[in-house]
Design a protein around this motif. Sequence first.
Motif, PDB file in Angstrom:
ATOM      1  N   ASN A  53      -3.777   6.421  -2.246  1.00  0.00           N
ATOM      2  CA  ASN A  53      -3.163   5.127  -1.960  1.00  0.00           C
ATOM      3  C   ASN A  53      -3.724   4.042  -2.869  1.00  0.00           C
ATOM      4  O   ASN A  53      -4.928   3.985  -3.126  1.00  0.00           O
ATOM      5  CB  ASN A  53      -3.357   4.744  -0.501  1.00  0.00           C
ATOM      6  CG  ASN A  53      -2.310   5.367   0.402  1.00  0.00           C
ATOM      7  OD1 ASN A  53      -1.295   5.872  -0.072  1.00  0.00           O
ATOM      8  ND2 ASN A  53      -2.550   5.338   1.698  1.00  0.00           N
ATOM      9  N   ALA A  54      -2.816   3.192  -3.320  1.00  0.00           N
ATOM     10  CA  ALA A  54      -3.142   2.048  -4.162  1.00  0.00           C
ATOM     11  C   ALA A  54      -2.167   0.948  -3.775  1.00  0.00           C
ATOM     12  O   ALA A  54      -1.452   1.052  -2.765  1.00  0.00           O
ATOM     13  CB  ALA A  54      -3.016   2.430  -5.634  1.00  0.00           C
ATOM     14  N   ILE A  70       0.856  -1.187   0.000  1.00  0.00           N
ATOM     15  CA  ILE A  70       0.000   0.000   0.000  1.00  0.00           C
ATOM     16  C   ILE A  70       0.890   1.235   0.000  1.00  0.00           C
ATOM     17  O   ILE A  70       1.820   1.346   0.789  1.00  0.00           O
ATOM     18  CB  ILE A  70      -0.929   0.015   1.233  1.00  0.00           C
ATOM     19  CG1 ILE A  70      -1.886  -1.175   1.186  1.00  0.00           C
ATOM     20  CG2 ILE A  70      -1.709   1.333   1.306  1.00  0.00           C
ATOM     21  CD1 ILE A  70      -2.715  -1.364   2.443  1.00  0.00           C
ATOM     22  N   GLY A  71       0.611   2.145  -0.928  1.00  0.00           N
ATOM     23  CA  GLY A  71       1.417   3.360  -1.035  1.00  0.00           C
ATOM     24  C   GLY A  71       0.802   4.308  -2.045  1.00  0.00           C
ATOM     25  O   GLY A  71      -0.195   3.982  -2.694  1.00  0.00           O
ATOM     26  N   PRO A  72       1.390   5.497  -2.198  1.00  0.00           N
ATOM     27  CA  PRO A  72       0.800   6.508  -3.076  1.00  0.00           C
ATOM     28  C   PRO A  72       0.982   6.183  -4.558  1.00  0.00           C
ATOM     29  O   PRO A  72       2.087   5.874  -5.002  1.00  0.00           O
ATOM     30  CB  PRO A  72       1.534   7.793  -2.698  1.00  0.00           C
ATOM     31  CG  PRO A  72       2.825   7.333  -2.097  1.00  0.00           C
ATOM     32  CD  PRO A  72       2.559   5.994  -1.476  1.00  0.00           C
ATOM     33  N   HIS A  73      -0.122   6.256  -5.301  1.00  0.00           N
ATOM     34  CA  HIS A  73      -0.075   6.126  -6.757  1.00  0.00           C
ATOM     35  C   HIS A  73      -0.004   7.528  -7.349  1.00  0.00           C
ATOM     36  O   HIS A  73      -0.917   8.327  -7.166  1.00  0.00           O
ATOM     37  CB  HIS A  73      -1.316   5.388  -7.274  1.00  0.00           C
ATOM     38  CG  HIS A  73      -1.416   5.384  -8.771  1.00  0.00           C
ATOM     39  ND1 HIS A  73      -0.532   4.699  -9.572  1.00  0.00           N
ATOM     40  CD2 HIS A  73      -2.292   5.996  -9.610  1.00  0.00           C
ATOM     41  CE1 HIS A  73      -0.863   4.873 -10.838  1.00  0.00           C
ATOM     42  NE2 HIS A  73      -1.919   5.667 -10.888  1.00  0.00           N
ATOM     43  N   GLN A  74       1.090   7.827  -8.010  1.00  0.00           N
ATOM     44  CA  GLN A  74       1.330   9.149  -8.625  1.00  0.00           C
ATOM     45  C   GLN A  74       1.116  10.284  -7.620  1.00  0.00           C
ATOM     46  O   GLN A  74       0.657  11.369  -7.986  1.00  0.00           O
ATOM     47  CB  GLN A  74       0.430   9.345  -9.850  1.00  0.00           C
ATOM     48  CG  GLN A  74       0.712   8.354 -10.957  1.00  0.00           C
ATOM     49  CD  GLN A  74      -0.201   8.550 -12.161  1.00  0.00           C
ATOM     50  OE1 GLN A  74      -1.238   9.196 -12.090  1.00  0.00           O
ATOM     51  NE2 GLN A  74       0.191   7.968 -13.285  1.00  0.00           N
ATOM     52  N   ASN A 127       1.458  -0.667 -10.979  1.00  0.00           N
ATOM     53  CA  ASN A 127       0.627  -0.611  -9.779  1.00  0.00           C
ATOM     54  C   ASN A 127      -0.754  -1.209 -10.037  1.00  0.00           C
ATOM     55  O   ASN A 127      -1.148  -1.413 -11.185  1.00  0.00           O
ATOM     56  CB  ASN A 127       0.457   0.847  -9.328  1.00  0.00           C
ATOM     57  CG  ASN A 127       1.787   1.501  -8.993  1.00  0.00           C
ATOM     58  OD1 ASN A 127       2.789   0.826  -8.734  1.00  0.00           O
ATOM     59  ND2 ASN A 127       1.817   2.817  -9.000  1.00  0.00           N
ATOM     60  N   LEU A 128      -1.464  -1.472  -8.959  1.00  0.00           N
ATOM     61  CA  LEU A 128      -2.881  -1.841  -9.032  1.00  0.00           C
ATOM     62  C   LEU A 128      -3.648  -0.645  -8.497  1.00  0.00           C
ATOM     63  O   LEU A 128      -3.548  -0.304  -7.316  1.00  0.00           O
ATOM     64  CB  LEU A 128      -3.161  -3.094  -8.201  1.00  0.00           C
ATOM     65  CG  LEU A 128      -4.626  -3.523  -8.065  1.00  0.00           C
ATOM     66  CD1 LEU A 128      -5.296  -3.728  -9.413  1.00  0.00           C
ATOM     67  CD2 LEU A 128      -4.744  -4.790  -7.236  1.00  0.00           C
ATOM     68  N   HIS A 129      -4.400   0.028  -9.387  1.00  0.00           N
ATOM     69  CA  HIS A 129      -5.104   1.251  -9.000  1.00  0.00           C
ATOM     70  C   HIS A 129      -6.455   1.312  -9.701  1.00  0.00           C
ATOM     71  O   HIS A 129      -6.853   0.377 -10.397  1.00  0.00           O
ATOM     72  CB  HIS A 129      -4.232   2.482  -9.290  1.00  0.00           C
ATOM     73  CG  HIS A 129      -3.909   2.720 -10.729  1.00  0.00           C
ATOM     74  ND1 HIS A 129      -4.724   3.465 -11.561  1.00  0.00           N
ATOM     75  CD2 HIS A 129      -2.867   2.312 -11.500  1.00  0.00           C
ATOM     76  CE1 HIS A 129      -4.186   3.520 -12.767  1.00  0.00           C
ATOM     77  NE2 HIS A 129      -3.059   2.818 -12.759  1.00  0.00           N
TER      78      HIS A 129
END
Length: 195
Positions: free
Chosen positions: A103-104, A95-99, A138-140
């Motif tokens: 969080n994604a 879990i972490g920031p997408h762009q 990523n998975l978003h």
Amino acid sequence: MKSFNTKTITDALKKHDYPFFKGDYNLNIIGVRSNDTDANTFNDVIVVLYELDKKQVMHVFPATTDPGLFYRKNPLNVEGTAIVVPGHYRGVWQIGPHQAKYNALVQRKPMKVYRDNDQDAGLDMDETSIDEGLFGINLHRAGVNNISLQVDKWSAGCQVLADPCDFDLLMALAKKSASMYGPSFSYTLLTEEQL
């Protein structure tokens, strides 16, 4: 996409010697790539399968495992657009920031991708083009408010859910799972033929 159930998925994992994680909220995140790889639609699925009180729970979310048409024609990488190679990727996401927006599940370990560099609408998955590394796969989600119908710019190789409500459920499950099993999530990408 052909129909499937929990047994179809677990049988496919077993057949290919991919792990199945057991225990309440121990998430198995599985992408299934449709036979129709030329579409610019959310015609794939992300399956989240886990146990709860000794029963299997499965969520099936419309998604894309393929890059959208925009990035097929305009690769971000000089080697070509990234298309995730089917297989199992242990502990690949956290879990972490997408762009830096929300969080994604973000890539933390290497993944294998095909590099499609002919800049046309079709997806080319040539084994001689396989590249491995940290590419921001990523998975978003796609849109923030509405279900998206076209992939277009939503994916340059990421695995993307069409419905923001599905994504919210996925992230709630991921947070629950992380509190019990740690921050890493594995990903298995199957093709429709493997079901």
